[in-house]
Design a protein around this motif. Structure first.
Motif, PDB file in Angstrom:
ATOM      1  N   MET B   1      51.230  37.115  30.199  1.00 28.50           N
ATOM      2  CA  MET B   1      51.594  38.239  29.661  1.00 28.50           C
ATOM      3  C   MET B   1      50.656  38.763  28.057  1.00 28.50           C
ATOM      4  O   MET B   1      50.720  38.376  27.514  1.00 28.50           O
ATOM      5  CB  MET B   1      52.844  38.371  28.847  1.00 28.50           C
ATOM      6  N   GLY B   3      49.164  41.817  27.815  1.00 30.44           N
ATOM      7  CA  GLY B   3      49.166  43.076  27.662  1.00 30.44           C
ATOM      8  C   GLY B   3      50.263  42.891  26.044  1.00 30.44           C
ATOM      9  O   GLY B   3      51.234  42.829  25.719  1.00 30.44           O
ATOM     10  N   THR B   4      48.976  42.905  24.344  1.00 29.82           N
ATOM     11  CA  THR B   4      49.452  43.361  23.557  1.00 29.82           C
ATOM     12  C   THR B   4      48.925  44.919  22.886  1.00 29.82           C
ATOM     13  O   THR B   4      48.967  45.410  24.291  1.00 29.82           O
ATOM     14  CB  THR B   4      48.419  42.228  22.678  1.00 29.82           C
ATOM     15  N   CYS B   5      49.600  45.274  21.986  1.00 31.44           N
ATOM     16  CA  CYS B   5      49.315  46.495  21.335  1.00 31.44           C
ATOM     17  C   CYS B   5      48.190  47.341  21.419  1.00 31.44           C
ATOM     18  O   CYS B   5      46.953  46.192  21.347  1.00 31.44           O
ATOM     19  CB  CYS B   5      49.752  45.903  19.534  1.00 31.44           C
ATOM     20  N   GLY B   6      48.078  48.304  22.635  1.00 31.01           N
ATOM     21  CA  GLY B   6      46.918  48.499  22.343  1.00 31.01           C
ATOM     22  C   GLY B   6      45.695  48.150  23.241  1.00 31.01           C
ATOM     23  O   GLY B   6      44.274  48.611  23.445  1.00 31.01           O
ATOM     24  N   CYS B 131      48.181  43.114  17.300  1.00 32.57           N
ATOM     25  CA  CYS B 131      48.572  42.213  16.076  1.00 32.57           C
ATOM     26  C   CYS B 131      49.718  41.446  16.016  1.00 32.57           C
ATOM     27  O   CYS B 131      49.923  41.474  14.734  1.00 32.57           O
ATOM     28  CB  CYS B 131      49.175  44.291  15.402  1.00 32.57           C
ATOM     29  N   HIS B 132      49.594  40.994  16.922  1.00 35.07           N
ATOM     30  CA  HIS B 132      50.369  39.353  16.832  1.00 35.07           C
ATOM     31  C   HIS B 132      49.897  38.997  17.762  1.00 35.07           C
ATOM     32  O   HIS B 132      49.226  39.184  18.435  1.00 35.07           O
ATOM     33  CB  HIS B 132      52.157  40.001  17.265  1.00 35.07           C
ATOM     34  N   CYS B 163      55.387  42.976  13.219  1.00 33.05           N
ATOM     35  CA  CYS B 163      55.312  42.377  14.805  1.00 33.05           C
ATOM     36  C   CYS B 163      55.402  40.874  14.937  1.00 33.05           C
ATOM     37  O   CYS B 163      56.094  40.594  16.147  1.00 33.05           O
ATOM     38  CB  CYS B 163      54.159  43.046  15.239  1.00 33.05           C
ATOM     39  N   PHE B 167      58.185  37.895  18.107  1.00 33.51           N
ATOM     40  CA  PHE B 167      58.377  37.138  19.372  1.00 33.51           C
ATOM     41  C   PHE B 167      57.564  35.714  19.401  1.00 33.51           C
ATOM     42  O   PHE B 167      57.083  35.290  18.145  1.00 33.51           O
ATOM     43  CB  PHE B 167      56.256  37.196  19.652  1.00 33.51           C
TER      44      PHE B 167
END
Ligand SMILES: Nc1nc2c(ncn2[C@@H]2O[C@H](COP(=O)(O)OP(=O)(O)OP(=O)(O)O)[C@@H](O)[C@H]2O)c(=O)[nH]1
Ligand SMILES: [Mg+2]
Ligand SMILES: [Zn+2]
Ligand SMILES: [Zn+2]
Lengths: 115, 252
Positions: B1, B3-6, B131-132, B163, B167
């Motif tokens: 995964m 796919g992170t923020c933006g 952002c994380h 954020c 996680f």
């Protein structure tokens, strides 16, 4: 904006189960203490579902309230914010609900067997 | 995964700094595919949204445990002093225990360069727009870092009090660093982050004379969202509080 990553997770979780079957609705459970904002998810949802089987799906939210149990006096009570304080003055409380963050169910756009 | 923020995964870069690792090939952390379920118009899913991350975090945890490596996730707002604390800690802890670092930042390898100057092994993860750090990124970082058995691995998360709290990375402990110049209300404004901390380090106490902040009130706010959490006042600049911090680390 972690809602974007979380919302991407919705697409991943759903398509892992329903594959390329078009989805008409998605029901999420987002607890009031989860740190995730439904409006922000709604905004992200449109972006991340474009071109996926979830495109155009209606998004619904269950919003369980925060609940805690006091270890000092044993009382169960509603937590309106994340400040952990019981009416008896004790801060030794355990959060028992409100942090949920999950996909509850989806409604498929067509009747089709999902394997 | 990834796919992170933006950004989508392709933006995330993992870089080993020259000299930090003699790596020959990648080590992969196994991920199992999961089977699927029932039939019908309404499909019950009942899956936690962070299940995939949590699953990868569990793999990281097992991977670390097999090697006797203890990972500590350092989180804070930008500039509270995470890298400064790490540099001083590595120097002071050096002879006691091998230390390696995974640095997370949106851009640049500045922090990794500062760590490398101490002689510790370091890998920089640039998250791009993200952002994380998430568990998948840490898995990639650890595979590159190849920490020595029995070592202490610090993960410096992206400077952000929101954020990173959501996680799980597979770490053994979460440390939130807050500096006195940020004010005493941060635990109340960012409760999710403080609620999950195993330790709160209050840095820059050398600046207390210049700011309208009381340590006792800051500690009280930490405990109002995380009863019983240990709050450790410290100054990287003067070295005050470094001893209890080292003791806490050595006890991990
Ligand atoms: N006065 C004082 N300044 C400090 C202390 N610790 C760190 N600083 C300063 O705070 C600034 C930020 O420190 P960093 O270590 O880069 O902070 P960081 O948390 O790693 O920052 P990001 O990685 O950008 O989020 C630097 O100018 C440090 O010199 C301290 O104990 N006292
Ligand atoms: Mg830093
Ligand atoms: Zn984020
Ligand atoms: Zn009570």
């Amino acid at each position: 904006m972690h809602e974007l990553a979380i919302t991407q997770g919705v697409v991943d979780v759903v398509t892992a189960r329903t594959g390329d079957v078009p989805v008409a609705g998605v029901r999420l459970r987002v607890g009031r203490l989860s740190g995730v904002v439904p409006d922000a998810m709604r905004f992200c949802f449109e972006l991340v579902t474009a071109g996926t089987p979830l495109e155009g799906a209606a998004l619904e939210f269950e919003r369980p309230e925060g609940r805690a149990r006091c270890r000092t006096c044993g009382q169960d009570f509603v937590l309106r914010d994340p400040v952990l304080l019981c009416g008896c003055g004790s801060a030794d409380v355990e959060v028992v609900a409100g942090r949920e963050l999950s996909v509850v169910s989806v409604v498929l756009a067509e009747r089709r067997a999902v394997t | 995964m990834c796919g992170t923020c933006g950004c989508g995964g392709s933006d995330v870069r993992v870089e080993v700094l020259a000299g930090a690792s003699q790596h020959g090939g990648h080590e992969h952390i196994a991920v199992h595919p999961h089977p699927s379920g029932p039939t019908g118009d309404v499909v019950e899913i009942e899956t936690a949204l962070l299940a995939k991350n949590d699953h990868l975090a569990a793999h990281n945890r097992a991977w670390l445990a097999e090697r006797g490596v203890v990972a500590v996730n350092l989180m804070s707002s930008p500039g509270s002093g995470k890298t400064s604390l790490l540099c001083r800690t590595i120097t002071e802890l050096g002879p006691l225990r091998p230390v390696a670092v995974v640095e997370g930042d949106q851009e640049t390898r500045l922090d990794a360069d500062r760590i490398r100057a101490t002689g510790a092994r370091v890998v920089q993860i640039n998250t791009g727009a993200g952002c994380h750090l998430d568990a998948a990124m840490l898995a990639r970082g650890l595979a590159e870092l190849r920490p020595a058995p029995g070592s202490l691995v610090f993960v410096e998360n992206v400077g952000n009090l929101v954020c990173p709290a959501l996680f799980d990375l597979g770490e053994a402990a979460r440390v939130v660093v807050v500096s006195v110049t940020e004010g005493e209300d941060k635990p109340l404004k960012y409760p999710t982050m403080f609620a999950l901390a195993d330790l709160v380090v209050v840095n820059k106490v050398d600046l207390l004379p210049y700011v309208d902040v009381r340590l006792d009130r800051l500690a009280e706010h930490c405990r109002s969202v995380n009863p019983g959490v240990r709050v450790l006042p410290l100054s990287v600049t003067t070295g005050e509080g470094m001893q209890p911090w080292r003791d806490w680390l050595v006890a991990r």
